[in-house]
Design an enzyme around this catalytic site. Structure first.
Site, mmCIF file in Angstrom:
data_model
loop_
_atom_site.group_PDB
_atom_site.id
_atom_site.type_symbol
_atom_site.label_atom_id
_atom_site.label_comp_id
_atom_site.label_asym_id
_atom_site.label_seq_id
_atom_site.Cartn_x
_atom_site.Cartn_y
_atom_site.Cartn_z
ATOM 1 C CB SER A 128 12.408 -62.153 -31.576
ATOM 2 O OG SER A 128 12.686 -62.055 -30.115
ATOM 3 C CE1 TYR A 152 12.281 -67.784 -32.626
ATOM 4 C CE2 TYR A 152 13.152 -66.501 -30.743
ATOM 5 C CZ TYR A 152 12.184 -66.998 -31.587
ATOM 6 O OH TYR A 152 11.320 -65.757 -31.844
ATOM 7 C CE LYS A 156 12.140 -65.141 -35.268
ATOM 8 N NZ LYS A 156 11.114 -65.512 -36.166
#
Ligand code: NAD
Ligand code: UD1
Length: 343
Positions: A128, A152, A156
């Site tokens: 992302s 989050y 990643k």
């Protein structure tokens, strides 16, 4: 690209996964989907089968269940995997960070172990643009400094690092980390699309729910950013273009070595108000809004330099904002309650 060995797609029942599974089937690939349905409905795969005339194989399996995952991978012996499965809600990741680390990172480790056991060494990973944190220079290239502002985002970032380490240790391994900017829109049929649980966190599904009358107005998080109209600017990318980027990444495996990170974006930013106006045009309905304070963790502006994707994958986004809104609106109108609203 057709091969007797299937492509494994983790998280293939989800939003981006279902659009990618459809394109893989249309390209003549055999596809095996692994998804625990924690944020998806099997109905998405039924519709993918209806649209493509092909049936993906589906296993309702949790990546945290290493034995079950290993058994599926032993059974199908995929040639490559596309790894979408993960938890993705930024706010929730701050409330239950351990679950996010466990699901996203442990799930990835189980996947890598199971793939290694059948000598599968090609992986496309859903990363992302969040790994760029608050980037200082626009457009954002893959060489920009990496950081994360929430749990989050850190999952990643850590997964990108662990994949890079895995490639260093095994020179035959090839990984492409696709750093998505802001995926929006739906398949033009209106049969598959984004089906968020509860109140949407992201802009586009919130706007379509206002336009369809499910919510009274959009809250705009800040109009005092250093942008042309004061609202946040993002690089929205049509999910059909994004899905095509995954097929291009599989095709590029022969041309790369080791681990590559590649932006998938259009290279063009739009403000919240521009998206709102575009949706008013697409839907023919007003989208009332109220200006609120800034949302914690938001950046003013984010858009990609997509030139590496063009050079390495031969891929570029083709669909404009108007098409993103037309398709998001068609999906919303024909599925006002998402997949769960269907008989
Ligand atoms: P999604 O929630 O629709 O899809 C993720 C899928 O993974 C779901 O179907 C869910 O049921 C499944 N899943 C989650 N944990 C699992 C587990 N432990 N075992 C098996 N299945 C599991 O989300 P999406 O928007 O399609 O995103 C796909 C990927 O792309 C995610 O990794 C996400 O973090 C990443 N990504 C998404 C966006 C975005 O805006 N949608 C942006 C950047 C990156
Ligand atoms: C968010 C996540 C990011 C993730 C991305 C994936 C945060 C802080 N960041 O990014 O990690 O990779 O989704 O899609 O959650 N907006 C409103 N009102 C709303 C919703 C959004 O004004 O109700 C604005 C936001 O302030 C932002 C823009 O719309 O300027 C886009 O927001 P959103 O769709 O949530 O995406 P990002 O914030 O870019």
């Amino acid at each position: 690209m057709t091969s007797p060995r299937p492509i494994l797609v983790t998280g293939g029942a989800g939003y981006i996964g279902s659009h990618t599974v459809l394109q893989l089937l249309e390209a003549g690939q055999r596809v095996v989907v692994v998804d625990n349905l924690c944020n998806a409905h099997e109905e998405s795969l039924r519709r993918v089968a209806e649209l493509s005339g092909q049936q993906p194989t589906f296993h309702q399996v949790d990546l945290l269940d290493a034995a079950a995952l290993g058994a599926v991978i032993q059974q199908h012996r995929p040639q490559a995997a596309i790894h979408f499965a993960g938890l993705k809600a930024v706010g929730e990741s701050s409330q239950i960070p351990i679950q996010y680390y466990h699901n996203n990172i442990t799930g990835t480790i189980h996947l890598l172990q199971a793939l290694a056991a059948v000598n599968c060494r090609q992986l496309v990973f859903s990363s992302s643009a969040t790994v760029y944190g608050d980037a200082q220079e626009m457009p954002i290239t893959e060489a920009a400094p990496l950081s994360a502002t929430n749990a989050y985002g850190r999952t990643k970032l850590f997964i990108e690092h662990l994949l890079a380490d895995a490639c260093i240790a095994d020179p035959e391994m090839k990984v492409i980390c696709l750093r998505y900017f802001n995926p929006v829109g739906a398949h033009p049929s209106g049969r598959i699309g984004e089906d968020p649980n509860g109140i949407p966190n992201n802009l586009m599904p919130f706007i379509t729910q206002v336009a369809v009358g499910r919510r009274p107005h959009l809250n705009i998080f800040g109009n005092d950013y250093p942008t042309p109209d004061g609202t946040g600017v993002r690089d929205y990318i049509h999910v059909v273009d994004l899905a095509a980027g995954h097929l291009a990444a599989l095709d590029a495996m022969d041309r790369i070595s080791g681990c590559e990170a590649i932006n998938l974006g259009t290279g063009r930013g739009y403000s919240v108000l521009e998206v709102l106006r575009a949706m008013e045009t697409a839907s023919g309905r007003p989208v009332p809004y109220e200006i609120q304070g800034r949302r914690r963790g938001d950046v003013a502006t984010s858009y990609a330099d997509p030139s590496k994707a063009q050079q390495l994958l031969g891929w570029q986004a083709r669909r404009e904002l108007s098409e993103m809104c037309d398709d998001a609106w068609r999906w919303q109108q024909s599925n006002p309650l998402g997949y769960a609203g269907q008989p």
